[in-house]
Write a protein that holds these residues in place. Structure first.
Motif, PDB file in Angstrom:
ATOM      1  N   PHE A 198       1.665  -4.042   3.821  1.00 30.95           N
ATOM      2  CA  PHE A 198       2.966  -3.510   3.433  1.00 30.95           C
ATOM      3  C   PHE A 198       3.991  -4.612   3.171  1.00 30.95           C
ATOM      4  O   PHE A 198       3.974  -5.658   3.816  1.00 30.95           O
ATOM      5  CB  PHE A 198       3.530  -2.596   4.528  1.00 30.95           C
ATOM      6  CG  PHE A 198       2.626  -1.461   4.901  1.00 30.95           C
ATOM      7  CD1 PHE A 198       2.384  -0.441   4.005  1.00 30.95           C
ATOM      8  CD2 PHE A 198       2.010  -1.425   6.139  1.00 30.95           C
ATOM      9  CE1 PHE A 198       1.533   0.606   4.331  1.00 30.95           C
ATOM     10  CE2 PHE A 198       1.162  -0.384   6.485  1.00 30.95           C
ATOM     11  CZ  PHE A 198       0.919   0.634   5.574  1.00 30.95           C
ATOM     12  N   CYS A 199       4.913  -4.322   2.264  1.00 30.87           N
ATOM     13  CA  CYS A 199       6.068  -5.201   2.085  1.00 30.87           C
ATOM     14  C   CYS A 199       6.966  -5.009   3.308  1.00 30.87           C
ATOM     15  O   CYS A 199       6.803  -4.060   4.082  1.00 30.87           O
ATOM     16  CB  CYS A 199       6.811  -4.866   0.791  1.00 30.87           C
ATOM     17  SG  CYS A 199       7.618  -3.247   0.773  1.00 30.87           S
ATOM     18  N   LEU A 253       7.299  -1.701   5.811  1.00 33.18           N
ATOM     19  CA  LEU A 253       6.909  -1.888   7.205  1.00 33.18           C
ATOM     20  C   LEU A 253       8.050  -1.496   8.129  1.00 33.18           C
ATOM     21  O   LEU A 253       7.842  -0.802   9.126  1.00 33.18           O
ATOM     22  CB  LEU A 253       6.492  -3.343   7.464  1.00 33.18           C
ATOM     23  CG  LEU A 253       6.067  -3.649   8.895  1.00 33.18           C
ATOM     24  CD1 LEU A 253       4.840  -2.823   9.286  1.00 33.18           C
ATOM     25  CD2 LEU A 253       5.798  -5.130   9.052  1.00 33.18           C
ATOM     26  N   THR A 254       9.257  -1.908   7.790  1.00 35.56           N
ATOM     27  CA  THR A 254      10.437  -1.560   8.591  1.00 35.56           C
ATOM     28  C   THR A 254      10.606  -0.037   8.638  1.00 35.56           C
ATOM     29  O   THR A 254      10.879   0.544   9.684  1.00 35.56           O
ATOM     30  CB  THR A 254      11.696  -2.237   8.016  1.00 35.56           C
ATOM     31  OG1 THR A 254      11.481  -3.644   7.990  1.00 35.56           O
ATOM     32  CG2 THR A 254      12.919  -1.896   8.838  1.00 35.56           C
ATOM     33  N   GLU A 255      10.429   0.603   7.488  1.00 33.46           N
ATOM     34  CA  GLU A 255      10.547   2.066   7.408  1.00 33.46           C
ATOM     35  C   GLU A 255       9.464   2.752   8.259  1.00 33.46           C
ATOM     36  O   GLU A 255       9.743   3.702   8.977  1.00 33.46           O
ATOM     37  CB  GLU A 255      10.417   2.506   5.958  1.00 33.46           C
ATOM     38  CG  GLU A 255      10.571   3.988   5.727  1.00 33.46           C
ATOM     39  CD  GLU A 255      10.410   4.352   4.267  1.00 33.46           C
ATOM     40  OE1 GLU A 255       9.744   5.371   3.993  1.00 33.46           O
ATOM     41  OE2 GLU A 255      10.921   3.621   3.407  1.00 33.46           O
ATOM     42  N   ARG A 304       5.126 -13.939   2.698  1.00 37.25           N
ATOM     43  CA  ARG A 304       4.666 -12.946   3.675  1.00 37.25           C
ATOM     44  C   ARG A 304       3.141 -12.923   3.726  1.00 37.25           C
ATOM     45  O   ARG A 304       2.547 -12.841   4.793  1.00 37.25           O
ATOM     46  CB  ARG A 304       5.221 -11.572   3.322  1.00 37.25           C
ATOM     47  CG  ARG A 304       4.761 -10.476   4.261  1.00 37.25           C
ATOM     48  CD  ARG A 304       5.722  -9.306   4.258  1.00 37.25           C
ATOM     49  NE  ARG A 304       5.177  -8.158   4.953  1.00 37.25           N
ATOM     50  CZ  ARG A 304       5.077  -8.078   6.272  1.00 37.25           C
ATOM     51  NH1 ARG A 304       5.474  -9.059   7.028  1.00 37.25           N
ATOM     52  NH2 ARG A 304       4.579  -6.990   6.846  1.00 37.25           N
ATOM     53  N   LEU A 305       2.498 -13.008   2.580  1.00 39.59           N
ATOM     54  CA  LEU A 305       1.040 -13.024   2.534  1.00 39.59           C
ATOM     55  C   LEU A 305       0.480 -14.291   3.182  1.00 39.59           C
ATOM     56  O   LEU A 305      -0.588 -14.257   3.795  1.00 39.59           O
ATOM     57  CB  LEU A 305       0.537 -12.899   1.098  1.00 39.59           C
ATOM     58  CG  LEU A 305       0.775 -11.538   0.441  1.00 39.59           C
ATOM     59  CD1 LEU A 305       0.422 -11.602  -1.031  1.00 39.59           C
ATOM     60  CD2 LEU A 305      -0.017 -10.459   1.152  1.00 39.59           C
ATOM     61  N   GLN A 306       1.202 -15.401   3.054  1.00 39.94           N
ATOM     62  CA  GLN A 306       0.752 -16.632   3.689  1.00 39.94           C
ATOM     63  C   GLN A 306       0.841 -16.535   5.206  1.00 39.94           C
ATOM     64  O   GLN A 306      -0.027 -17.030   5.917  1.00 39.94           O
ATOM     65  CB  GLN A 306       1.567 -17.823   3.194  1.00 39.94           C
ATOM     66  CG  GLN A 306       1.236 -18.218   1.777  1.00 39.94           C
ATOM     67  CD  GLN A 306       2.181 -19.277   1.236  1.00 39.94           C
ATOM     68  OE1 GLN A 306       3.208 -19.583   1.832  1.00 39.94           O
ATOM     69  NE2 GLN A 306       1.830 -19.831   0.084  1.00 39.94           N
ATOM     70  N   CYS A 361       0.812  -1.221   0.000  1.00 43.60           N
ATOM     71  CA  CYS A 361       0.000   0.000   0.000  1.00 43.60           C
ATOM     72  C   CYS A 361       0.847   1.274   0.000  1.00 43.60           C
ATOM     73  O   CYS A 361       0.324   2.355  -0.229  1.00 43.60           O
ATOM     74  CB  CYS A 361      -0.934   0.009   1.202  1.00 43.60           C
ATOM     75  SG  CYS A 361      -2.249  -1.208   1.091  1.00 43.60           S
ATOM     76  N   LYS A 362       2.156   1.127   0.231  1.00 45.92           N
ATOM     77  CA  LYS A 362       3.021   2.304   0.248  1.00 45.92           C
ATOM     78  C   LYS A 362       3.805   2.444  -1.050  1.00 45.92           C
ATOM     79  O   LYS A 362       3.788   3.496  -1.682  1.00 45.92           O
ATOM     80  CB  LYS A 362       3.980   2.246   1.441  1.00 45.92           C
ATOM     81  CG  LYS A 362       4.813   3.493   1.580  1.00 45.92           C
ATOM     82  CD  LYS A 362       5.538   3.553   2.877  1.00 45.92           C
ATOM     83  CE  LYS A 362       6.203   4.921   2.935  1.00 45.92           C
ATOM     84  NZ  LYS A 362       7.418   4.916   3.664  1.00 45.92           N
ATOM     85  N   CYS A 363       4.478   1.361  -1.469  1.00 47.29           N
ATOM     86  CA  CYS A 363       5.353   1.462  -2.642  1.00 47.29           C
ATOM     87  C   CYS A 363       4.784   0.769  -3.882  1.00 47.29           C
ATOM     88  O   CYS A 363       5.355   0.883  -4.967  1.00 47.29           O
ATOM     89  CB  CYS A 363       6.735   0.887  -2.321  1.00 47.29           C
ATOM     90  SG  CYS A 363       6.771  -0.916  -2.134  1.00 47.29           S
TER      91      CYS A 363
END
Length: 117
Positions: A106-107, A111-113, A97-99, A87-89
């Motif tokens: 977010f990727c 998310l880290t950012e 990750r989706l699983q 949703c950001k980039c």
């Protein structure tokens, strides 16, 4: 990009989880009701325990409501055809990750950012 069958399975899983959370929210809300402060009916320590339980239930209600919003948002992204994109980039979120968290918006990099801010 996710296969249509994978997307369908994720959507159904999210819907089941959403229904379970809505039931849990009702139960948690009952525990968050106002504590009776009648000293004759309940001793001081019992009242303190009840107030602590009430606070914990209220926190649980907030956590459940947040998760419901995340799942609703994921279902909305599926409906409009952007599920799986950050949703950001707007980059694709890895299937792994989706699983592990189908409602993630977010990727990992974004998310880290966001968490660092």
């Amino acid at each position: 990009m996710l296969a249509q069958s994978d997307l369908h399975a994720i959507r159904e899983s999210l819907k089941r989880t959403l229904e379970e959370l809505r039931i849990a929210a009702v139960d948690a809300a009952q525990g968050a009701q106002t504590v009776q402060l009648d000293q004759a009916a309940v001793g001081r320590l019992s009242r303190m325990d009840a107030m602590q339980q009430q606070a914990m239930s209220a926190g649980n209600v907030r956590r459940i409501e947040t998760e419901i919003r995340r799942i609703d948002a994921a279902l909305d992204r599926i409906a409009v055809g952007v599920y799986g994109a950050c949703c950001k980039c707007s980059e694709s979120i890895p299937a792994q990750r989706l699983q592990s968290d189908p409602a993630t918006p977010f990727c990992l990099d974004c998310l880290t950012e966001i968490q660092a801010q």
